[in-house]
Design a protein around this motif. Structure first.
Motif, PDB file in Angstrom:
ATOM      1  N   ARG A 140     -41.387-100.440 -18.905  1.00  0.00           N
ATOM      2  CA  ARG A 140     -41.643 -99.129 -18.312  1.00  0.00           C
ATOM      3  C   ARG A 140     -42.640 -98.337 -19.152  1.00  0.00           C
ATOM      4  O   ARG A 140     -43.502 -97.637 -18.619  1.00  0.00           O
ATOM      5  N   ILE A 141     -42.528 -98.446 -20.479  1.00  0.00           N
ATOM      6  CA  ILE A 141     -43.483 -97.749 -21.341  1.00  0.00           C
ATOM      7  C   ILE A 141     -44.883 -98.300 -21.125  1.00  0.00           C
ATOM      8  O   ILE A 141     -45.863 -97.549 -21.043  1.00  0.00           O
ATOM      9  N   ILE A 142     -45.000 -99.624 -21.021  1.00  0.00           N
ATOM     10  CA  ILE A 142     -46.308-100.250 -20.793  1.00  0.00           C
ATOM     11  C   ILE A 142     -46.869 -99.815 -19.440  1.00  0.00           C
ATOM     12  O   ILE A 142     -48.072 -99.579 -19.287  1.00  0.00           O
ATOM     13  N   ALA A 143     -45.996 -99.690 -18.438  1.00  0.00           N
ATOM     14  CA  ALA A 143     -46.443 -99.233 -17.118  1.00  0.00           C
ATOM     15  C   ALA A 143     -47.020 -97.824 -17.194  1.00  0.00           C
ATOM     16  O   ALA A 143     -47.992 -97.496 -16.501  1.00  0.00           O
ATOM     17  N   ARG A 144     -46.429 -96.968 -18.046  1.00  0.00           N
ATOM     18  CA  ARG A 144     -46.969 -95.615 -18.210  1.00  0.00           C
ATOM     19  C   ARG A 144     -48.385 -95.667 -18.778  1.00  0.00           C
ATOM     20  O   ARG A 144     -49.256 -94.893 -18.372  1.00  0.00           O
ATOM     21  N   GLN A 145     -48.628 -96.589 -19.736  1.00  0.00           N
ATOM     22  CA  GLN A 145     -49.926 -96.658 -20.398  1.00  0.00           C
ATOM     23  C   GLN A 145     -50.958 -97.451 -19.586  1.00  0.00           C
ATOM     24  O   GLN A 145     -52.148 -97.355 -19.864  1.00  0.00           O
ATOM     25  N   THR A 146     -50.534 -98.240 -18.620  1.00  0.00           N
ATOM     26  CA  THR A 146     -51.481 -99.088 -17.877  1.00  0.00           C
ATOM     27  C   THR A 146     -51.633 -98.628 -16.438  1.00  0.00           C
ATOM     28  O   THR A 146     -52.551 -97.884 -16.109  1.00  0.00           O
ATOM     29  N   SER A 147     -50.724 -99.049 -15.567  1.00  0.00           N
ATOM     30  CA  SER A 147     -50.911 -98.786 -14.137  1.00  0.00           C
ATOM     31  C   SER A 147     -50.889 -97.299 -13.811  1.00  0.00           C
ATOM     32  O   SER A 147     -51.670 -96.819 -12.973  1.00  0.00           O
ATOM     33  N   ASP A 148     -50.011 -96.541 -14.460  1.00  0.00           N
ATOM     34  CA  ASP A 148     -49.945 -95.106 -14.159  1.00  0.00           C
ATOM     35  C   ASP A 148     -51.212 -94.391 -14.609  1.00  0.00           C
ATOM     36  O   ASP A 148     -51.765 -93.565 -13.869  1.00  0.00           O
ATOM     37  N   LEU A 149     -51.673 -94.694 -15.808  1.00  0.00           N
ATOM     38  CA  LEU A 149     -52.906 -94.065 -16.277  1.00  0.00           C
ATOM     39  C   LEU A 149     -54.119 -94.541 -15.473  1.00  0.00           C
ATOM     40  O   LEU A 149     -55.068 -93.780 -15.263  1.00  0.00           O
ATOM     41  N   ASP A 150     -54.090 -95.775 -14.999  1.00  0.00           N
ATOM     42  CA  ASP A 150     -55.179 -96.265 -14.154  1.00  0.00           C
ATOM     43  C   ASP A 150     -55.234 -95.500 -12.830  1.00  0.00           C
ATOM     44  O   ASP A 150     -56.327 -95.228 -12.308  1.00  0.00           O
ATOM     45  N   SER A 151     -54.077 -95.174 -12.278  1.00  0.00           N
ATOM     46  CA  SER A 151     -54.046 -94.391 -11.034  1.00  0.00           C
ATOM     47  C   SER A 151     -54.656 -93.013 -11.247  1.00  0.00           C
ATOM     48  O   SER A 151     -55.434 -92.522 -10.412  1.00  0.00           O
ATOM     49  N   ILE A 152     -54.324 -92.396 -12.355  1.00  0.00           N
ATOM     50  CA  ILE A 152     -54.891 -91.082 -12.672  1.00  0.00           C
ATOM     51  C   ILE A 152     -56.395 -91.205 -12.927  1.00  0.00           C
ATOM     52  O   ILE A 152     -57.183 -90.344 -12.530  1.00  0.00           O
ATOM     53  N   LYS A 153     -56.784 -92.297 -13.574  1.00  0.00           N
ATOM     54  CA  LYS A 153     -58.207 -92.537 -13.847  1.00  0.00           C
ATOM     55  C   LYS A 153     -58.992 -92.636 -12.545  1.00  0.00           C
ATOM     56  O   LYS A 153     -60.074 -92.047 -12.404  1.00  0.00           O
ATOM     57  N   GLU A 154     -58.470 -93.387 -11.574  1.00  0.00           N
ATOM     58  CA  GLU A 154     -59.164 -93.530 -10.286  1.00  0.00           C
ATOM     59  C   GLU A 154     -59.296 -92.183  -9.587  1.00  0.00           C
ATOM     60  O   GLU A 154     -60.331 -91.880  -8.986  1.00  0.00           O
ATOM     61  N   LEU A 155     -58.243 -91.372  -9.661  1.00  0.00           N
ATOM     62  CA  LEU A 155     -58.292 -90.055  -9.022  1.00  0.00           C
ATOM     63  C   LEU A 155     -59.345 -89.178  -9.678  1.00  0.00           C
ATOM     64  O   LEU A 155     -60.134 -88.517  -9.002  1.00  0.00           O
ATOM     65  N   LEU A 156     -59.389 -89.169 -11.015  1.00  0.00           N
ATOM     66  CA  LEU A 156     -60.330 -88.315 -11.728  1.00  0.00           C
ATOM     67  C   LEU A 156     -61.765 -88.793 -11.558  1.00  0.00           C
ATOM     68  O   LEU A 156     -62.689 -87.988 -11.450  1.00  0.00           O
ATOM     69  N   ASN A 157     -61.953 -90.116 -11.544  1.00  0.00           N
ATOM     70  CA  ASN A 157     -63.309 -90.655 -11.482  1.00  0.00           C
ATOM     71  C   ASN A 157     -63.958 -90.508 -10.116  1.00  0.00           C
ATOM     72  O   ASN A 157     -65.162 -90.281 -10.001  1.00  0.00           O
ATOM     73  N   SER A 158     -63.168 -90.671  -9.033  1.00  0.00           N
ATOM     74  CA  SER A 158     -63.764 -90.625  -7.701  1.00  0.00           C
ATOM     75  C   SER A 158     -63.033 -89.693  -6.743  1.00  0.00           C
ATOM     76  O   SER A 158     -63.657 -89.035  -5.911  1.00  0.00           O
ATOM     77  N   GLY A 159     -61.717 -89.624  -6.875  1.00  0.00           N
ATOM     78  CA  GLY A 159     -60.931 -88.841  -5.915  1.00  0.00           C
ATOM     79  C   GLY A 159     -61.262 -87.364  -5.930  1.00  0.00           C
ATOM     80  O   GLY A 159     -61.422 -86.732  -4.877  1.00  0.00           O
ATOM     81  N   ILE A 160     -61.380 -86.785  -7.142  1.00  0.00           N
ATOM     82  CA  ILE A 160     -61.692 -85.357  -7.239  1.00  0.00           C
ATOM     83  C   ILE A 160     -63.058 -85.079  -6.635  1.00  0.00           C
ATOM     84  O   ILE A 160     -63.271 -84.069  -5.964  1.00  0.00           O
TER      85      ILE A 160
END
Length: 601
Positions: A140-160
């Motif tokens: 779960r900790i690894i998921a916070r640092q990988t997939s969850d942060l990747d989702s936020i990254k995609e939103l910030l990079n293109s979604g906004i």
């Protein structure tokens, strides 16, 4: 029935209150990430407003060129057409340049926020107490640092970008339509009714599904990480087939949830295209009739058609933003939850310094429970004089390791105090605590890097001479020098290049270099064979010299080097004495010693 209804309403209220609290927590985190880049954000907003306005101005210049320029051109007046063409080109070039600048600015903002967030998650997970890590799985900790942060990254990079540009583009187009021709503007406005209904349906249907995709994705990652981490156990117990089935089921669940999401888009996207085409046809019909009657200029009708056609492009992009937003919002909720966790063993607000510890450890009226109904130490008193080596013996679950964790302050007692040289550990400065008390566990964990790096973990600024002296003191120097590059040999992942006994000797060298006044050995020789144990025993003699030590051991051969033996049972000390005294008696330790001797015959 009414009581059931009230209970249900109360639960709904609690769920709503909890959801509101989670949203507020996520927004607070988002605000703290935006605060350091607020000036760049303000500049970006200004740039995107101007660039959007320039892009929207294009059809208006075309309308001017047709309605004013062409009649003037028939009179050999080239100025209106030239003005329209130049204005159109300048608006296009200016808009393109500002979009490029805007892209760079948003990239800077997103990268700064992501770096900040990654650091916060890493620092927070390190700062949290052992209790958190024993309950919150590594997957779960690894998921916070990988997939969850990747989702936020995609939103910030293109979604906004999609949201801001799309919303402003639609707003500016609507404004331009009303300025050019209010009737065409009303037709476009009427088309917003079915668009709003479709968008609301999409929002409600997709919200739950996007959260389910995050849960399904996290379960996949957790299962994969735990399987790879425990691959030895998987191989030992032939768990490959079971893992294959479990992972297959998780993959199927993930596929099913994504299939439902795609079906929603399969309705939303065609619906959006249909509404756009109907709106375009309506503007053409109404505008064409008005052109025929002389109430509307042809250029204005063309501009209105161009605006209407452009209006629904951003709507589809904003729907895609909502897709990313749902995923990122769920990820932000999970990350904010981790960041909101507080250590159960907090640092003291007014720490007491203890520069030179003697090593006197004392338990006064200590009660400890991992949970309210799981009391491990009901009432515990113990005084360990400075420099004394004690051995803790007892059956599994007697409370030996709990005692070690309390001395190391991995946990705090529920009641009572654990003190070092008269200072409550809860008030002792963390640096002094870590310098004075060191625990060596059965795992003897080695990090990726060289042998020298792993020994220097106990003293990061140690010289090579100090590192080698520590290895020599515990009997590790000889085997280290037999490695391919000696102290510069990479130990590989988890020390796979060295044996269990050698890893233990390296952990002893690490502890010797740290030079604590209190040393705890928690089953430090339990996984060793007899030759390796004898090698380690020699290192122990040096390691335990002139310091307080607590040895937790099932093997009674290790107990022989202790000054004092404590036999524990159900969180209490039932025997206390030297090894010789207890062996000569008829108590629990004498029975354990006799059974151990028989096992060696």
């Amino acid at each position: 029935m009414s009581m059931l209804g009230v209970d249900g309403e109360e639960r709904d209220d609690l769920d709503r209150a909890e959801s509101k609290q989670i949203r507020q927590r996520s927004l607070k985190l988002l605000g703290s990430l935006l605060h350091p880049v607020r000036r760049t954000v303000a500049l970006t907003v200004a740039v995107v407003i101007v660039s959007t306005a320039l892009q929207v101005a294009g059809p208006a210049f075309i309308a001017f060129g047709i309605d004013r320029g062409i009649p003037a051109l028939l009179k050999q007046d080239w100025f209106p057409v030239s003005l329209a063409v130049v204005a159109y080109l300048l608006a296009g070039l200016g808009g393109a340049a500002l979009i490029a600048w805007y892209t760079i600015l948003t990239a800077r903002i997103s990268q700064a926020m992501l770096i900040d967030l990654r650091k916060r998650v890493f620092q927070q997970t390190q700062k949290l107490s052992l209790e958190f890590h024993e309950s919150y799985t590594s997957g779960r900790i690894i998921a916070r640092q990988t997939s969850d942060l990747d989702s936020i990254k995609e939103l910030l990079n293109s979604g906004i970008n999609q949201l801001v540009q799309g919303a402003l583009y639609m707003l500016f187009i609507a404004g331009a339509m009303f300025l050019l021709d209010w009737v065409s503007g009303l037709v476009l406005l009427a088309s917003l009714v079915p668009l709003a209904i479709l968008s609301r349906w999409f929002q409600v249907k997709s919200q739950q599904l996007f959260r389910q995709t995050r849960v399904a994705s996290a379960r996949l990652i957790v299962h994969f990480v735990e399987t790879m981490t425990g691959i030895r156990a998987v191989k030992a117990f032939r768990k490959e087939k079971r893992n294959e089935k479990e992972f297959g089921d998780l993959v199927e669940d993930y596929r099913d949830v994504n299939a439902k999401v795609f079906r929603i888009f399969g309705t939303f996207d065609p619906g959006l295209v249909l509404i756009g085409n109907v709106a375009l046809a309506s503007v053409l019909l109404v505008g064409g009739l008005r052109v025929a009657s002389g109430d509307l200029a042809v250029g204005v009708l063309l501009a209105a058609l161009l605006y209407t056609r452009s209006f629904y492009g951003p709507a589809q992009e904003m729907a895609m933003f909502y897709n990313g937003y749902q995923s990122a919002a769920a990820a932000l909720e999970k990350i904010s939850g981790v960041l909101e966790e507080r250590p159960t063993v907090p640092d003291p607000t007014r720490p007491i310094d203890l520069w030179q510890a003697r090593g006197n450890v004392r338990f006064d009226g200590v009660k400890f429970a991992y949970k309210a109904d799981q009391v491990v130490l009901p009432h515990f008193d113990l005084d360990i004089p400075a420099g004394q080596v004690i051995a803790l013996v007892g059956t599994t679950g007697a409370g030996k390791s709990t005692l070690a964790k309390l001395i190391s302050r991995f946990y705090d007692p529920t009641e009572g105090t654990v003190s070092l040289d008269g200072v409550d550990l809860r008030r002792l400065h963390p640096k002094d605590l870590r310098r004075a008390i060191v625990m060596v566990t059965q795992e003897a964990y080695l990090f990726s890097g060289t042998v020298a790096d792993n020994i220097a973990l106990g003293k990061p600024d140690a010289t090579r001479e100090e590192i080698e002296a520590a290895a020599k003191a515990v009997g590790a120097h000889e085997f280290v020098m037999s490695l391919p590059q000696g102290y510069d040999t990479d130990v590989n992942k988890r020390g796979g290049r060295v044996s269990a006994g050698q890893r233990q000797l390296l952990s002893f060298a690490r502890a010797f270099l740290a030079d604590p006044q209190v040393l705890i050995l928690d089953e430090a020789t339990a996984s060793l064979d007899i030759p390796s144990e004898r090698l380690v025993q020699e290192g122990l003699q040096t390691l335990l010299s002139d310091r307080t030590a607590v040895i937790i051991a099932h093997r009674l051969s290790t107990v022989a080097i202790a000054d004092r033996v404590l036999v524990m049972e159900h969180g209490r000390i039932i025997e206390d004495g030297t090894p010789e005294q207890l062996i000569a008696g008829e108590g629990k330790f004498a029975q354990l010693h006799a059974a151990w001797k028989d096992s060696l015959v």
